[in-house]
Write an enzyme that holds these catalytic residues in place. Structure first.
Site, PDB file in Angstrom:
ATOM      1  N   ASN A   1       0.829  -1.300  -0.160  1.00  0.00           N
ATOM      2  CA  ASN A   1       0.077  -0.006  -0.068  1.00  0.00           C
ATOM      3  C   ASN A   1       0.983   1.094   0.036  1.00  0.00           C
ATOM      4  O   ASN A   1       0.452   2.138  -0.464  1.00  0.00           O
ATOM      5  CB  ASN A   1      -1.130   0.025   1.198  1.00  0.00           C
ATOM      6  CG  ASN A   1      -0.213  -0.198   2.499  1.00  0.00           C
ATOM      7  OD1 ASN A   1       0.806  -0.631   2.616  1.00  0.00           O
ATOM      8  ND2 ASN A   1      -1.065   0.187   3.539  1.00  0.00           N
TER       9      ASN A   1
ATOM     10  N   GLU B   1       5.005  -4.549  11.793  1.00  0.00           N
ATOM     11  CA  GLU B   1       3.948  -3.485  11.545  1.00  0.00           C
ATOM     12  C   GLU B   1       2.866  -4.200  10.924  1.00  0.00           C
ATOM     13  O   GLU B   1       2.904  -4.584   9.554  1.00  0.00           O
ATOM     14  CB  GLU B   1       4.284  -2.287  10.765  1.00  0.00           C
ATOM     15  CG  GLU B   1       5.360  -1.483  11.493  1.00  0.00           C
ATOM     16  CD  GLU B   1       4.712  -0.715  12.423  1.00  0.00           C
ATOM     17  OE1 GLU B   1       3.470  -0.367  12.634  1.00  0.00           O
ATOM     18  OE2 GLU B   1       5.619   0.222  13.094  1.00  0.00           O
TER      19      GLU B   1
ATOM     20  N   CYS C   1      -3.354   0.418   7.038  1.00  0.00           N
ATOM     21  CA  CYS C   1      -3.417  -0.536   8.085  1.00  0.00           C
ATOM     22  C   CYS C   1      -4.189   0.162   9.109  1.00  0.00           C
ATOM     23  O   CYS C   1      -4.653  -0.592   9.936  1.00  0.00           O
ATOM     24  CB  CYS C   1      -2.001  -0.640   8.408  1.00  0.00           C
ATOM     25  SG  CYS C   1      -0.878   0.639   8.625  1.00  0.00           S
TER      26      CYS C   1
ATOM     27  N   GLU D   1       8.001   2.222  14.644  1.00  0.00           N
ATOM     28  CA  GLU D   1       8.557   2.877  13.488  1.00  0.00           C
ATOM     29  C   GLU D   1       8.833   4.283  13.600  1.00  0.00           C
ATOM     30  O   GLU D   1       7.826   5.094  14.403  1.00  0.00           O
ATOM     31  CB  GLU D   1       7.938   2.568  11.920  1.00  0.00           C
ATOM     32  CG  GLU D   1       8.278   1.108  11.721  1.00  0.00           C
ATOM     33  CD  GLU D   1       8.264   0.536  10.454  1.00  0.00           C
ATOM     34  OE1 GLU D   1       7.228   0.837   9.641  1.00  0.00           O
ATOM     35  OE2 GLU D   1       9.081  -0.128   9.730  1.00  0.00           O
TER      36      GLU D   1
HETATM   37  P1  NAD Z   1       0.939  -9.612   3.317  1.00  0.00           P
HETATM   38  O1  NAD Z   1       1.073 -10.141   4.623  1.00  0.00           O
HETATM   39  O2  NAD Z   1       0.378 -10.654   2.556  1.00  0.00           O
HETATM   40  O3  NAD Z   1       2.651  -9.505   2.604  1.00  0.00           O
HETATM   41  C1  NAD Z   1       3.458  -8.680   3.250  1.00  0.00           C
HETATM   42  C2  NAD Z   1       4.903  -9.017   2.773  1.00  0.00           C
HETATM   43  O4  NAD Z   1       5.253 -10.121   3.198  1.00  0.00           O
HETATM   44  C3  NAD Z   1       4.956  -9.195   1.464  1.00  0.00           C
HETATM   45  O5  NAD Z   1       5.974  -8.670   0.796  1.00  0.00           O
HETATM   46  C4  NAD Z   1       5.062 -10.708   1.130  1.00  0.00           C
HETATM   47  O6  NAD Z   1       5.786 -11.222   0.219  1.00  0.00           O
HETATM   48  C5  NAD Z   1       5.783 -11.331   2.356  1.00  0.00           C
HETATM   49  N1  NAD Z   1       5.571 -12.523   2.727  1.00  0.00           N
HETATM   50  C6  NAD Z   1       4.669 -13.215   2.805  1.00  0.00           C
HETATM   51  N2  NAD Z   1       4.763 -14.678   3.336  1.00  0.00           N
HETATM   52  C7  NAD Z   1       5.895 -14.330   3.796  1.00  0.00           C
HETATM   53  C8  NAD Z   1       6.464 -15.481   4.662  1.00  0.00           C
HETATM   54  N3  NAD Z   1       6.332 -16.530   4.855  1.00  0.00           N
HETATM   55  N4  NAD Z   1       7.966 -15.040   5.077  1.00  0.00           N
HETATM   56  C9  NAD Z   1       8.272 -13.644   4.714  1.00  0.00           C
HETATM   57  N5  NAD Z   1       7.508 -12.998   4.090  1.00  0.00           N
HETATM   58  C10 NAD Z   1       6.283 -13.203   3.632  1.00  0.00           C
HETATM   59  O7  NAD Z   1       0.522  -8.401   3.549  1.00  0.00           O
HETATM   60  P2  NAD Z   1      -0.219  -7.235   2.110  1.00  0.00           P
HETATM   61  O8  NAD Z   1      -1.106  -8.089   1.524  1.00  0.00           O
HETATM   62  O9  NAD Z   1       1.217  -7.190   1.140  1.00  0.00           O
HETATM   63  O10 NAD Z   1      -0.491  -5.967   3.094  1.00  0.00           O
HETATM   64  C11 NAD Z   1      -1.439  -5.650   3.462  1.00  0.00           C
HETATM   65  C12 NAD Z   1      -1.542  -5.898   5.072  1.00  0.00           C
HETATM   66  O11 NAD Z   1      -0.087  -5.196   5.702  1.00  0.00           O
HETATM   67  C13 NAD Z   1      -2.566  -5.575   5.851  1.00  0.00           C
HETATM   68  O12 NAD Z   1      -2.712  -6.394   6.911  1.00  0.00           O
HETATM   69  C14 NAD Z   1      -2.297  -4.297   6.337  1.00  0.00           C
HETATM   70  O13 NAD Z   1      -2.813  -3.986   7.576  1.00  0.00           O
HETATM   71  C15 NAD Z   1      -0.796  -4.418   6.558  1.00  0.00           C
HETATM   72  N6  NAD Z   1       0.056  -3.238   6.826  1.00  0.00           N
HETATM   73  C16 NAD Z   1       0.502  -2.836   8.097  1.00  0.00           C
HETATM   74  C17 NAD Z   1       0.875  -1.666   8.147  1.00  0.00           C
HETATM   75  C18 NAD Z   1       1.723  -1.045   9.607  1.00  0.00           C
HETATM   76  O14 NAD Z   1       2.440  -0.310   9.532  1.00  0.00           O
HETATM   77  N7  NAD Z   1       1.314  -1.718  10.548  1.00  0.00           N
HETATM   78  C19 NAD Z   1       1.240  -0.762   6.801  1.00  0.00           C
HETATM   79  C20 NAD Z   1       0.622  -1.325   5.826  1.00  0.00           C
HETATM   80  C21 NAD Z   1       0.226  -2.273   5.607  1.00  0.00           C
END
Ligand code: NAD
Length: 485
Positions: free
Chosen positions: A154, A251, A285, A459
């Protein structure tokens, strides 16, 4: 496609672009049209090795430089990023589908803020002197070593900088893996950092899906992992990092509450609800997606909200007038549409939107449900799309308990003109980032992060330094040393 969206190569390692076409291709799709705008290749084991080796060999010399020298490079990169803001914003819009109206003011710019802030702080990072009578202890604030950053889709540029800037300021090296959905902008961050004078090997970007992320997390060369992603991914990454006793920042996702009292300034409260639900098409998020509205103003609130939502300019994300764009992917669009169907099936009242838009690309209408109950799926699970759930309340203690009744704890907000109530509610929220009469501001000066299942660590701000450095104590004895035998 007039704008160059295909990167020079898939990865950036040791100061240069590197390709390895043995890796599985990943197509980058422009969410507004569904068009393929670039193809990158997933990192092979050889690429993962090269990136980690580069980081490992570059880190010691970087960590030994003065903070002033490190900070100067980061601040130069911040200036270069601001100068390139237009091009970076266009690329971010192609990568994510977010309107240029947003990317031009919150993506590369907030990345530049992080580089400037941590660049400025680098020279101030010190240990302390602890007097013990004649003896004394001094502490050294030292880097962790090699940090892995894993990003969500995002805010790709922002995430790449929010992790990279404090890591580098503290003297670490980084290997960053962007989300496979949005691989383009982190490469530009790496380019800019090196053009600003960052020695090669200190900020590497490699592409791939979860398997590449998992390979990085479990590698013995890695000292710290910072993930921005969903809670289920967080659980896996946290567990894998724990096996190697690595430092972590998590995060993760949320389902944050936004409480609107009957004495709130209504226009401001509606603005907060819009910012906290529909910015970036709801893909934020910290969004306040459970909007608790006092019964006395529910009708007026919903009416005014609907009027304002009707003025959203939905369309071509490159048009600076457009204020609402598509979802990042077809998959995310269908996840969101599925939640909308669940909301209707559970008996929530659809007040606005509720459908895919009749146009190319992955557009879902801004959607508002009223009469939502606490136990409905749309009130419990993170949707990560433009779906607001409005719930009623009339008692302060009761609404606070309901607001906190969730596994998540990322953010929370309250709108009220009662000063003491505002602070009482903020103190009572179980969330890492809280807002009074505003929503979703995230300046680099303030700590950002979650409690409960929404995360570990913070962060931004001075707090981030604790997560990218470690303290070494050195005991100094001034006199003779006695021993029992
Ligand atoms: P996701 O969890 O599907 O993927 C996040 C990242 O993790 C990607 O780069 C993915 O390739 C990687 N990944 C997936 N499986 C993994 C594994 N087993 N080991 C290591 N890396 C792995 O999330 P998304 O769909 O890309 O993003 C949306 C989510 O992110 C939402 O839940 C949102 O709330 C959260 N988010 C949180 C913040 C925050 O600062 N708290 C900010 C933005 C998004």
């Amino acid at each position: 496609m007039s704008y160059p969206t295909q990167p020079t190569a898939s990865h950036f390692i040791n100061g240069q672009y590197v390709e390895d076409t043995d890796g599985a291709p990943i197509e980058v799709i422009y969410p507004a049209t569904g068009e393929v705008i670039a193809t990158v290749h997933s990192a092979t084991p050889a690429i993962i090795d090269a990136a980690l080796d580069a980081a490992r060999s570059a880190q010691a010399a970087w960590g030994a430089m003065t903070g002033t020298e490190r900070g100067r490079i980061l601040r130069r990169a911040a200036d270069m990023m601001r100068a390139a803001n237009h091009d970076l914003s266009v690329l971010e819009t192609y990568d994510t589908g977010k309107p240029y109206q947003e990317t031009s003011v919150v993506d590369a710019t907030s990345g530049a803020d992080a580089l400037e802030y941590f660049g400025g702080m680098a020279a101030t990072l010190t240990g302390e002197h602890i007097p013990l009578g004649e003896d004394w202890v001094y502490t050294r604030r030292e880097p962790l070593g090699v940090c892995v950053g894993i990003g969500a889709w995002n805010y790709p540029t922002q995430i790449a900088c929010w992790k990279g800037a404090p890591a580098l300021a503290c003297g670490n090296a980084m290997v960053f893996k962007p989300s496979e959905m949005t691989p383009l902008c982190a490469l530009k961050v790496a380019e800019i950092l090196h053009a600003a004078g960052l020695p090669e090997g200190l900020y590497n970007v490699i592409q791939g899906l979860g398997d590449v992320g998992a390979a990085l997390v479990s590698d013995a060369r890695v000292d710290k992992v910072s993930l921005t992603g969903s809670v289920p991914t967080g659980r896996k990454v946290y567990a894998a990092a724990a096996a190697g006793i690595k430092h972590v920042t998590m995060e993760l996702g949320g389902k944050s509450p936004l409480i609107i009292f009957d004495d709130a300034d209504l226009e401001n409260a509606v603005s907060g609800a819009i910012l906290g639900n529909f910015y970036s098409s709801g893909q934020v998020c910290s969004n306040g997606t459970r909007v608790f509205v006092h019964k006395a103003i529910k009708h007026t609130f919903l009416k005014r909200l609907s009027e304002r939502l009707a003025t959203a300019v939905i369309g071509d994300p490159m048009d600076p007038q457009t204020s609402f764009g598509p979802m990042v992917s077809e998959r995310q669009m269908s996840i969101v549409l599925d939640y909308i169907a669940k909301g209707q099936a559970e008996g929530a009242r659809l007040v606005f939107g509720g459908a895919r838009m009749d146009r190319e690309g992955f557009y879902v209408q801004p959607t508002v449900f009223a009469d939502v109950h606490d136990d409905m799926i749309i009130a419990r699970q993170e949707i990560f799309g433009p779906v607001m759930a409005v719930l009623d309340f009339d008692d302060e203690a009761d609404v606070l308990a309901r607001a906190n009744d969730t596994e998540f704890g990322l953010a929370a907000g309250v709108f009220t003109c009662d000063l003491t109530r505002a602070h009482r509610i903020a103190a009572g929220f179980q969330a890492g980032t809280c807002y009074i009469n505003t929503y979703n501001d995230a300046p680099v000066e303030a700590p950002f992060g979650g409690s409960k299942a929404s995360g570990v660590g913070r962060e931004n701000s001075k707090a981030a330094i604790e997560h990218y450095s470690q303290i070494k104590s050195v005991y100094v004895r001034m006199g003779d040393l006695e021993a029992p035998f």
